[in-house]
Design a protein around this motif. Structure first.
Motif, PDB file in Angstrom:
ATOM      1  N   TYR A   1      34.862  47.216  42.079  1.00 21.15           N
ATOM      2  CA  TYR A   1      35.369  48.452  41.445  1.00 21.15           C
ATOM      3  C   TYR A   1      36.740  49.128  42.239  1.00 21.15           C
ATOM      4  N   GLU A   2      36.588  49.168  43.419  1.00 17.72           N
ATOM      5  CA  GLU A   2      37.595  49.651  44.050  1.00 17.72           C
ATOM      6  C   GLU A   2      39.060  48.887  43.907  1.00 17.72           C
ATOM      7  N   GLU A   3      38.864  47.553  43.751  1.00 15.18           N
ATOM      8  CA  GLU A   3      40.022  46.793  43.488  1.00 15.18           C
ATOM      9  C   GLU A   3      40.673  46.869  42.105  1.00 15.18           C
ATOM     10  N   PHE A   4      39.739  47.313  41.139  1.00 11.49           N
ATOM     11  CA  PHE A   4      40.133  47.304  39.792  1.00 11.49           C
ATOM     12  C   PHE A   4      40.460  48.650  39.264  1.00 11.49           C
ATOM     13  N   VAL A   5      39.817  49.740  39.904  1.00 11.16           N
ATOM     14  CA  VAL A   5      40.130  51.066  39.501  1.00 11.16           C
ATOM     15  C   VAL A   5      41.380  51.506  39.881  1.00 11.16           C
ATOM     16  N   ASN A   6      41.866  50.855  41.096  1.00 15.49           N
ATOM     17  CA  ASN A   6      43.276  50.983  41.515  1.00 15.49           C
ATOM     18  C   ASN A   6      44.337  50.355  40.788  1.00 15.49           C
ATOM     19  N   ARG A   7      43.871  49.378  39.791  1.00 15.21           N
ATOM     20  CA  ARG A   7      44.691  48.769  38.956  1.00 15.21           C
ATOM     21  C   ARG A   7      44.584  49.215  37.562  1.00 15.21           C
ATOM     22  N   GLU A   8      44.223  50.317  37.297  1.00 17.12           N
ATOM     23  CA  GLU A   8      44.257  50.783  35.849  1.00 17.12           C
ATOM     24  C   GLU A   8      45.503  50.913  35.576  1.00 17.12           C
ATOM     25  N   SER A   9      45.870  50.606  34.109  1.00 17.68           N
ATOM     26  CA  SER A   9      47.211  50.795  33.532  1.00 17.68           C
ATOM     27  C   SER A   9      48.147  49.667  33.978  1.00 17.68           C
ATOM     28  N   GLU A  10      47.635  48.470  34.510  1.00 20.09           N
ATOM     29  CA  GLU A  10      48.263  47.508  35.100  1.00 20.09           C
ATOM     30  C   GLU A  10      47.964  46.265  34.323  1.00 20.09           C
ATOM     31  N   ILE A  11      48.915  45.234  34.156  1.00 21.24           N
ATOM     32  CA  ILE A  11      48.410  43.941  33.392  1.00 21.24           C
ATOM     33  C   ILE A  11      47.671  43.312  34.308  1.00 21.24           C
ATOM     34  N   VAL A  12      46.704  42.211  33.785  1.00 19.85           N
ATOM     35  CA  VAL A  12      46.093  41.214  34.540  1.00 19.85           C
ATOM     36  C   VAL A  12      45.941  40.103  33.485  1.00 19.85           C
ATOM     37  N   THR A  13      45.973  38.804  34.328  1.00 21.06           N
ATOM     38  CA  THR A  13      46.011  37.366  33.721  1.00 21.06           C
ATOM     39  C   THR A  13      44.478  36.982  33.891  1.00 21.06           C
ATOM     40  N   GLY A  14      43.879  36.548  32.740  1.00 20.55           N
ATOM     41  CA  GLY A  14      42.617  35.809  32.951  1.00 20.55           C
ATOM     42  C   GLY A  14      42.159  34.842  31.986  1.00 20.55           C
ATOM     43  N   LEU A  15      41.297  34.208  32.108  1.00 21.04           N
ATOM     44  CA  LEU A  15      40.921  32.999  31.058  1.00 21.04           C
ATOM     45  C   LEU A  15      39.818  33.498  30.352  1.00 21.04           C
ATOM     46  N   VAL A  16      39.971  33.342  29.034  1.00 15.52           N
ATOM     47  CA  VAL A  16      38.851  33.479  27.911  1.00 15.52           C
ATOM     48  C   VAL A  16      37.668  32.887  28.348  1.00 15.52           C
ATOM     49  N   GLN A  17      36.608  33.596  28.645  1.00 19.01           N
ATOM     50  CA  GLN A  17      35.425  32.995  29.123  1.00 19.01           C
ATOM     51  C   GLN A  17      34.228  32.604  27.842  1.00 19.01           C
ATOM     52  N   ARG A  18      34.128  33.737  27.243  1.00 17.88           N
ATOM     53  CA  ARG A  18      33.437  33.399  25.986  1.00 17.88           C
ATOM     54  C   ARG A  18      33.570  34.576  24.925  1.00 17.88           C
ATOM     55  N   VAL A  19      33.400  34.259  23.692  1.00 18.40           N
ATOM     56  CA  VAL A  19      33.179  35.438  22.651  1.00 18.40           C
ATOM     57  C   VAL A  19      31.914  35.824  22.323  1.00 18.40           C
ATOM     58  N   SER A  20      31.453  36.959  22.865  1.00 17.66           N
ATOM     59  CA  SER A  20      30.249  37.527  22.532  1.00 17.66           C
ATOM     60  C   SER A  20      30.135  38.436  21.549  1.00 17.66           C
ATOM     61  N   LYS A  21      29.468  38.238  20.328  1.00 21.29           N
ATOM     62  CA  LYS A  21      29.441  39.021  19.131  1.00 21.29           C
ATOM     63  C   LYS A  21      30.914  39.201  18.698  1.00 21.29           C
ATOM     64  N   SER A  22      31.340  40.322  18.964  1.00 24.15           N
ATOM     65  CA  SER A  22      32.810  40.662  18.627  1.00 24.15           C
ATOM     66  C   SER A  22      33.684  41.052  19.715  1.00 24.15           C
ATOM     67  N   SER A  23      32.999  41.204  20.892  1.00 24.99           N
ATOM     68  CA  SER A  23      33.839  41.160  22.151  1.00 24.99           C
ATOM     69  C   SER A  23      33.976  39.946  22.790  1.00 24.99           C
ATOM     70  N   VAL A  24      35.064  40.039  23.416  1.00 24.98           N
ATOM     71  CA  VAL A  24      35.702  38.871  24.287  1.00 24.98           C
ATOM     72  C   VAL A  24      35.681  38.998  25.557  1.00 24.98           C
ATOM     73  N   LEU A  25      35.103  38.086  26.634  1.00 24.74           N
ATOM     74  CA  LEU A  25      34.681  38.299  27.941  1.00 24.74           C
ATOM     75  C   LEU A  25      35.918  37.534  28.620  1.00 24.74           C
ATOM     76  N   ILE A  26      36.737  38.077  29.420  1.00 26.73           N
ATOM     77  CA  ILE A  26      37.719  37.471  29.950  1.00 26.73           C
ATOM     78  C   ILE A  26      37.355  37.295  31.543  1.00 26.73           C
ATOM     79  N   ASN A  27      37.331  35.913  32.049  1.00 25.95           N
ATOM     80  CA  ASN A  27      37.338  35.753  33.559  1.00 25.95           C
ATOM     81  C   ASN A  27      38.512  36.154  34.170  1.00 25.95           C
ATOM     82  N   LEU A  28      38.389  37.178  35.230  1.00 30.44           N
ATOM     83  CA  LEU A  28      39.329  37.795  36.063  1.00 30.44           C
ATOM     84  C   LEU A  28      39.464  37.302  37.508  1.00 30.44           C
TER      85      LEU A  28
END
Length: 347
Positions: free
Chosen positions: A127-154
């Motif tokens: 949480y602390e790592e990512f809350v400090n990165r709000e409004s930034e870009i992050v690169t990830g891998l598409v893990q799975r498409v769940s219903k209409s949402s997409v889960l991204i491996n960060l």
């Protein structure tokens, strides 16, 4: 529960990136719970772990009183003085009450509590790592498409790309590497929830910062961005150095910089506009690629009447009004577009 126990703790510290203090605090709290469960809940007990040898000891804390009413929580002054002559009324005495089989029972009972605290500590770190990165870009891998949402491996966790933040028509396949914008990081009972976006104007801003060194270095600034994700974006820029062309810097040699951004956004069109303090000039620029004859502004109403050549009218308005709509969003002004002949017929 000694050498092996300490080794296990060291391994957790190494694998999970959790500090020893957090682990020992978690374990001592768990052992306290274990003691109370197995040996009496009424006592005021604290448990300590020797960090050198892993030995666990339990202590009952009792207040020194004249007359004992609750022997689990109180001790007579004369009995306390037998332990240490310096004790006075109101002091707290610690008496070791470690049962013989406490190590085994404590280890069994505490296991799940410790694991839970470790999970909580891990979640807090993420949480602390990512809350400090709000409004930034992050690169990830598409893990799975769940219903209409997409889960991204960060990496250490995953983010959610909800339907409202997905570019219309964009298809996400498992294993695809994509850049997303960290929209919000929420604390939940299941750990941090990282909401990602592909539609936010901030994604375009961050992509330009990555691709254009002059923006990253502050030589060229982004004034504003207006975006209709998946279709078109207008970005207004200006230079802090008269020798640097802001549009040229953003486009790059043979268009390489802007092409990299367009490719990342799957072909989204990008108009790079020069911002000007002169609002008439800025409004004229914002309607690019259309050419403008004149701009008449109304400061009070924050509106402008724009005259364009007849053959440029449809270009200025854009398909389904998109160009005019984005120009209005970019400038913050109402824009009324008329062709030259329309204007002349009204005179």
């Amino acid at each position: 529960m000694k050498a092996e126990f300490l080794e296990a703790l060291e391994q957790i510290v190494k694998d999970k990136g959790i500090t020893k203090d957090v682990l020992y605090d978690a374990l001592e709290a768990a052992l306290k719970t274990a003691y109370r469960k197995n040996f009496g809940t009424s006592q005021n007990v604290e448990v300590e772990i020797d960090k050198e040898n892993g030995e666990v000891k339990a202590y009952a804390k009792k207040v020194v009183v004249e007359n004992v009413e609750n022997p689990l929580l109180e001790i007579k002054l004369e009995d306390a003085k037998e332990i240490n002559p310096n004790y006075q009324i109101g002091d707290t005495v610690r008496i070791e009450v470690t049962p013989k089989n406490f190590g085994r029972i404590a280890a069994q009972t505490a296991k799940q509590v410790v694991l839970q605290r470790i999970r909580e500590a891990e979640r807090e770190i993420i949480y602390e790592e990512f809350v400090n990165r709000e409004s930034e870009i992050v690169t990830g891998l598409v893990q799975r498409v769940s219903k209409s949402s997409v889960l991204i491996n960060l990496g250490r966790t995953e983010g959610v790309l909800p339907p409202t933040e997905q570019i219309p028509g964009e298809i996400y396949k498992q294993g695809d590497r994509i850049k997303t914008y960290i929209l919000e990081v929420k604390k939940t009972t299941k750990g941090p929830q990282i909401i990602l976006s592909r539609t936010h104007p901030g994604l375009v801003k961050r992509l330009f910062e990555l691709e254009v060194p002059e923006i990253h270095d502050g030589i060229v600034d982004i004034y504003n961005i207006a975006r209709e994700a998946g279709s078109r974006t207008k970005i207004a820029v200006y230079s802090n150095d008269e020798n640097v062309d802001p549009v040229g810097a953003c486009v790059g040699h043979k268009g390489t910089r802007v092409k990299a951004i367009v490719d990342e956004l799957n072909g989204e069109k990008i108009d790079i506009i020069i911002w000007s303090k002169n609002i008439s000039e800025f409004i004229a620029n914002s309607l690019s690629p259309a050419k403008v004859i004149s701009v008449e502004v109304n400061e009070e109403e924050k509106s402008a009447k724009v005259i364009v050549p007849d053959y440029q009218l449809s270009l200025a308005i854009g398909k389904e009004g998109q160009n005019a709509r984005l120009a209005a969003k970019l400038t913050g002004w109402k824009i009324d577009i008329k062709s030259e002949s329309q204007e002349n017929s009204e005179i």
